[in-house]
Design an enzyme around this catalytic site. Structure first.
Site: not given
Length: 205
Positions: A10, A59, A83
């Site tokens: 990202h 994000r 993540e």
């Protein structure tokens, strides 16, 4: 049939300058991050992927959206691309944790798997879920090229799992992935090849 996956981290976030661990935290992109997302869209337009996948975190979604729009494709969200959760390190810098728990930082730097931050997702588990997600994406698009927008640590761990590299070496073998840079892999069943690593999106496909 071989599927090519363009793996992109990202864009830059508001915590980037301080190197603050975001993990499962939801952090917005900066103006630079938004610019990087547009740059990635230019790369994607030249590469011509047939599908765009991303992590559910904002994000990653915000980084992937311009690419999906440029290609007139739906943005497909895959929860397993999220993540890694960093436990005690969430929202902190290493210096901040070292001030209260220096042993935790020392253990992590010595071995990020056995010394993972307290309360974090086990790196081997994250590597396994990431590999499963990418193999699943590849199986859906045999012989095609797809764009996948995810995260720095998740991608590095997943690369280790797919390429047969010891997971505990992920920080040395893949020191970092730059924001919106592209790493390309080819997946053919159980086999994976690394075609390019950390290529800036501005250089185009």
């Amino acid at each position: 049939m071989v599927t090519r996956l363009l793996l992109a981290r990202h864009g830059q976030t508001e915590w980037h300058a301080e190197n603050r661990y975001a993990g499962s935290s939801d952090v917005a992109l900066t103006e630079e991050g938004l610019r990087q997302a547009d740059e990635l869209a230019g790369f994607a337009a030249a590469a011509g992927p047939t599908a765009v996948f991303c992590s559910p975190q904002s994000r990653a979604r915000r980084t992937a959206e311009p690419s999906a729009e440029a290609l007139f494709l739906p943005l497909r969200v895959v929860d397993e691309l999220r993540e890694v959760h960093f436990g005690l390190m969430e929202g902190r810098t290493r210096d901040e944790l070292a001030a209260t728990d220096p042993d935790a930082v020392t253990r992590f730097l010595a071995d990020p798997v056995t010394g993972a931050f307290p309360g974090s997702e086990p790196p081997a588990d994250a590597a396994a879920r990431g590999a499963k997600a990418l193999r699943g994406i590849a199986a859906e698009a045999p012989g095609e090229t797809v764009l996948v927008v995810a995260h720095n640590t998740l991608i590095r761990l997943t690369l280790c799992a797919l390429l047969g590299i010891p997971v505990e070496t992920y920080r040395t073998v893949f020191p970092r992935l730059d924001n919106a840079a592209v790493t390309e892999i080819a997946i053919d069943g159980a086999r994976t090849g690394l075609l390019r690593l950390n290529q800036p999106a501005r250089t185009r496909y």
